[in-house]
Design a protein around this motif. Structure first.
Motif, PDB file in Angstrom:
ATOM      1  N   LYS A  43       0.826  -1.357   0.189  1.00  0.00           N
ATOM      2  CA  LYS A  43       0.020   0.030   0.067  1.00  0.00           C
ATOM      3  C   LYS A  43       0.790   1.265  -0.096  1.00  0.00           C
ATOM      4  N   VAL A  44       1.911   1.302   0.851  1.00  0.00           N
ATOM      5  CA  VAL A  44       2.839   2.476   0.910  1.00  0.00           C
ATOM      6  C   VAL A  44       3.471   2.448  -0.526  1.00  0.00           C
ATOM      7  N   ILE A  45       4.096   1.763  -1.171  1.00  0.00           N
ATOM      8  CA  ILE A  45       4.803   1.646  -2.557  1.00  0.00           C
ATOM      9  C   ILE A  45       3.618   1.910  -3.401  1.00  0.00           C
ATOM     10  N   GLY A  46       2.432   1.624  -3.243  1.00  0.00           N
ATOM     11  CA  GLY A  46       1.424   1.851  -4.305  1.00  0.00           C
ATOM     12  C   GLY A  46       0.961   3.362  -4.738  1.00  0.00           C
ATOM     13  N   ASP A  47       1.717   4.319  -3.956  1.00  0.00           N
ATOM     14  CA  ASP A  47       1.344   5.667  -4.088  1.00  0.00           C
ATOM     15  C   ASP A  47       2.274   6.288  -5.124  1.00  0.00           C
ATOM     16  N   LYS A  48       1.746   7.060  -6.197  1.00  0.00           N
ATOM     17  CA  LYS A  48       2.723   7.393  -7.401  1.00  0.00           C
ATOM     18  C   LYS A  48       3.727   8.411  -7.161  1.00  0.00           C
ATOM     19  N   THR A  49       3.715   9.312  -5.774  1.00  0.00           N
ATOM     20  CA  THR A  49       4.521  10.142  -5.397  1.00  0.00           C
ATOM     21  C   THR A  49       5.495   9.266  -4.583  1.00  0.00           C
ATOM     22  N   ARG A  50       5.154   8.545  -3.789  1.00  0.00           N
ATOM     23  CA  ARG A  50       6.226   7.698  -2.994  1.00  0.00           C
ATOM     24  C   ARG A  50       6.945   6.698  -4.087  1.00  0.00           C
ATOM     25  N   MET A  51       6.379   6.294  -5.158  1.00  0.00           N
ATOM     26  CA  MET A  51       7.372   5.363  -6.058  1.00  0.00           C
ATOM     27  C   MET A  51       8.195   6.175  -6.875  1.00  0.00           C
ATOM     28  N   LYS A  52       7.837   7.597  -7.314  1.00  0.00           N
ATOM     29  CA  LYS A  52       8.710   8.275  -7.663  1.00  0.00           C
ATOM     30  C   LYS A  52      10.122   8.372  -6.780  1.00  0.00           C
ATOM     31  N   ILE A  53       9.757   8.990  -5.824  1.00  0.00           N
ATOM     32  CA  ILE A  53      10.812   9.156  -4.568  1.00  0.00           C
ATOM     33  C   ILE A  53      11.832   8.025  -4.505  1.00  0.00           C
ATOM     34  N   LEU A  54      11.001   6.666  -4.388  1.00  0.00           N
ATOM     35  CA  LEU A  54      11.845   5.618  -4.241  1.00  0.00           C
ATOM     36  C   LEU A  54      12.831   5.518  -5.603  1.00  0.00           C
ATOM     37  N   TYR A  55      12.055   5.751  -6.710  1.00  0.00           N
ATOM     38  CA  TYR A  55      12.708   5.294  -8.107  1.00  0.00           C
ATOM     39  C   TYR A  55      13.775   6.361  -8.255  1.00  0.00           C
ATOM     40  N   THR A  56      13.707   7.543  -7.747  1.00  0.00           N
ATOM     41  CA  THR A  56      14.742   8.690  -7.826  1.00  0.00           C
ATOM     42  C   THR A  56      15.881   8.297  -6.861  1.00  0.00           C
ATOM     43  N   LEU A  57      15.452   7.798  -5.594  1.00  0.00           N
ATOM     44  CA  LEU A  57      16.516   7.393  -4.707  1.00  0.00           C
ATOM     45  C   LEU A  57      17.269   6.014  -5.264  1.00  0.00           C
TER      46      LEU A  57
END
Length: 125
Positions: A43-57
């Motif tokens: 659920k946490v990973i399923g948010d688009k903004t959070r995914m963008k943050i993770l992908y950026t990092l």
């Protein structure tokens, strides 16, 4: 038997329980608490903004909140809020140097989760 498609799903035409398969699955299925934790993680990973943050990092060793904000085109406040959620889920960690806070992925497993998901969605079926 017809080929399975999203609009045409085949189901069993008889009721038969395969005991060996059922027992194996029951033995290897995690308990409810573990399944709940796994569900919450996705659920946490399923948010688009959070995914963008993770992908950026994934692309750098670490990044400060200001740089993340600039890359994502979001306010520092909005990014900080999402980083807090990611931190609570043990997906990112931070270190503070003076007044600057640097974020990075918590461990290699986070990167692997995203990489496997990326590979899966880009498979040619």
């Amino acid at each position: 038997m017809k080929k399975n498609t999203k609009s045409n799903i085949e189901i069993c035409q008889t009721i038969e329980v395969h005991g060996d398969i059922v027992k194996k699955v029951q033995t290897n299925t995690p308990d409810e608490e573990t399944l709940n934790k796994l569900t919450e993680l996705f659920k946490v990973i399923g948010d688009k903004t959070r995914m963008k943050i993770l992908y950026t990092l994934m692309q750098v060793e670490e990044m400060c909140v200001c740089d993340l904000s600039y890359v994502l085109g979001k306010t520092i406040s909005a990014v900080s809020h999402q980083l807090r959620v990611l931190r609570q889920a043990n997906l990112v960690k931070y270190r503070k140097v003076g007044k600057v806070v640097y974020y990075s992925l918590d461990d290699e497993h986070v990167k692997e989760l995203i990489e496997v998901g990326y590979i899966h969605i880009n498979e040619k079926k």
